[in-house]
Design an enzyme around this catalytic site. Structure first.
Site, mmCIF file in Angstrom:
data_model
loop_
_atom_site.group_PDB
_atom_site.id
_atom_site.type_symbol
_atom_site.label_atom_id
_atom_site.label_comp_id
_atom_site.label_asym_id
_atom_site.label_seq_id
_atom_site.Cartn_x
_atom_site.Cartn_y
_atom_site.Cartn_z
ATOM 1 N N ASP A 71 39.270 37.890 44.142
ATOM 2 C CA ASP A 71 38.361 36.678 44.345
ATOM 3 C C ASP A 71 38.408 36.028 42.933
ATOM 4 O O ASP A 71 39.417 35.271 42.492
ATOM 5 C CB ASP A 71 36.801 37.097 44.854
ATOM 6 N N ASP A 79 31.811 36.889 37.898
ATOM 7 C CA ASP A 79 30.790 35.845 38.604
ATOM 8 C C ASP A 79 29.242 36.499 37.921
ATOM 9 O O ASP A 79 28.962 37.488 37.743
ATOM 10 C CB ASP A 79 30.479 36.324 39.976
ATOM 11 N N ARG A 125 38.106 27.584 36.720
ATOM 12 C CA ARG A 125 36.886 28.230 36.457
ATOM 13 C C ARG A 125 36.994 28.967 35.270
ATOM 14 O O ARG A 125 36.805 30.191 35.145
ATOM 15 C CB ARG A 125 36.670 28.964 37.617
#
Length: 391
Positions: free
Chosen positions: A214, A218, A270
């Protein structure tokens, strides 16, 4: 009182070591000069890496952090427990003494976790990390790889330093040993390298992360006061997410410093992507991107300062990306100051007011010239540290 501007006395205190090194360092190779320059200008590294006896003074590291995490002095003191990982095996429910999971969940209070030797740890389930934990991989090649990875869940005062984290995979709902020896039920977990959930005062420094299913990192669900420094992020589609989703309003309070990191090669997007909160993105090296480098949604504020953006040879050369909220992005503060752009890179700014970090005395640091970022980030990622020598 919050400080945004550094006064002359503070600036001189930071600049003096660099002046001394420049004046008194004998003739050395270009590579050596680059390393010395980077180490001297990196306010985190120069706090401890000059010390050849770092093994006996490991907790000194806690005094070196800057940015929103501030100093990590709550992680050290007379009651600090030194724990050594000797066993790379993992039991998610009944951790064995000597394993990493035993150290992060079964030992109460302040603990400084080190590793006896080089090891590759395949976690059977996500590893939860309790408050007041430092995981220090210096002096060994420590890999967390091949299955589940790390989660900081409702915890604070965490240091993660010197780990290689890669090939993390999604996990089904499970039950694991959690902080303070409590069994915790987890839902579905994506294949992230490190995930912060409602965490605070977290410092991630000198880690190398790549090829997770993924994302690599995070910071979600109200997590705040985070410094992400000196890491190497590479070979990844989604690199770093700040903010849970477009409906999670608690992330408005999120504050994250992203500094001295090396992004690339082969990173897509990102770096970071921000929702709602505030990010100070400073003195990082961007070695290309495919979709974008810095993006966001839900009116975040970003100060991009003195970074080096090297656009890809072909494709999108714009650094930023925005997902509009009701068709409006003009009110966002996407602000670039003193960045350097190479290979045709560009940065579209929005917002009428510059996004200021407003650091306090524990958090503030001098920003280096973007033209020195290659030297500044040369040691990003896991360091090679040997006994009785500087890292």
């Amino acid at each position: 009182m919050a400080l945004q501007c550094i006064n002359i006395a503070i600036l001189w205190r930071f600049a003096l070591p660099l002046v001394i090194v420049m004046l008194f360092t004998p003739k050395v190779s270009l590579a050596k000069k680059t390393k010395i320059t980077g180490l001297t200008m990196n306010v985190i590294d120069r706090c401890w890496r000059w010390n050849p006896d770092w093994r006996r003074n490991r907790p000194q590291l806690a005094t070196c952090s800057v940015g929103y995490a501030g100093k990590m002095i709550n992680n050290i003191g007379r009651d600090l427990i030194q724990y050594v990982v000797t066993d790379p095996s993992d039991n998610p429910i009944n951790p064995k003494p000597g394993t990493l999971r035993y150290g992060t969940t079964m030992i109460k209070g302040k603990k400084w976790i080190t590793f006896q030797k080089t090891m590759r740890i395949k976690l059977e389930k996500p590893l939860l990390i309790s408050s007041f934990t430092a995981i220090d991989g210096r002096g060994a090649d420590v890999q967390i790889a091949g299955n589940a990875c790390l989660m900081i869940y409702k915890a604070s005062n965490i240091i993660i330093h010197g780990l290689r984290i890669h090939h993390c995979r999604p996990q089904p709902p499970s039950t694991v040993m959690g902080p303070d020896s409590n069994i915790v039920s987890l839902g579905q977990v994506d294949g992230d390298g490190i995930r912060l959930v409602t965490a605070s005062k977290v410092w991630l420094d000198h880690n190398t992360l790549y090829e997770c299913e993924d994302g690599l990192l995070d910071v979600t669900r109200g997590s705040t006061d985070v410094t992400i420094s000196n890491n190497w992020f590479r070979d990844q589609d989604k690199v770093m997410l700040l903010g849970h989703d477009d409906g999670y309003l608690r992330d408005k309070n999120m504050k994250v410093t992203v500094m001295y990191n090396h992004f690339g090669p082969n990173c897509n997007q990102r770096m970071p992507r921000i929702r709602f909160g505030y990010a100070h993105v400073v003195n990082n090296l961007y070695q290309g991107w495919m979709q974008y480098a810095i993006g966001g949604s839900m009116n975040p504020s970003v100060k991009s300062q003195a970074n080096l953006f090297i656009a890809p040879k072909s494709g999108n050369k714009e650094v930023t990306w925005r997902k509009s909220s009701h068709g409006k992005t003009s009110s966002w503060n996407f602000y670039s100051v003193s960045d350097v752009f190479e290979n045709g890179a560009s940065f579209i700014q929005t917002g009428a007011v510059g996004a200021k970090p407003c650091y306090n005395r524990e958090q503030v640091f001098p920003v280096a010239d973007a033209r020195t970022v290659r030297s500044l980030t040369k040691s990003a990622g896991v360091l090679r540290c040997t006994p009785r020598s500087r890292c």
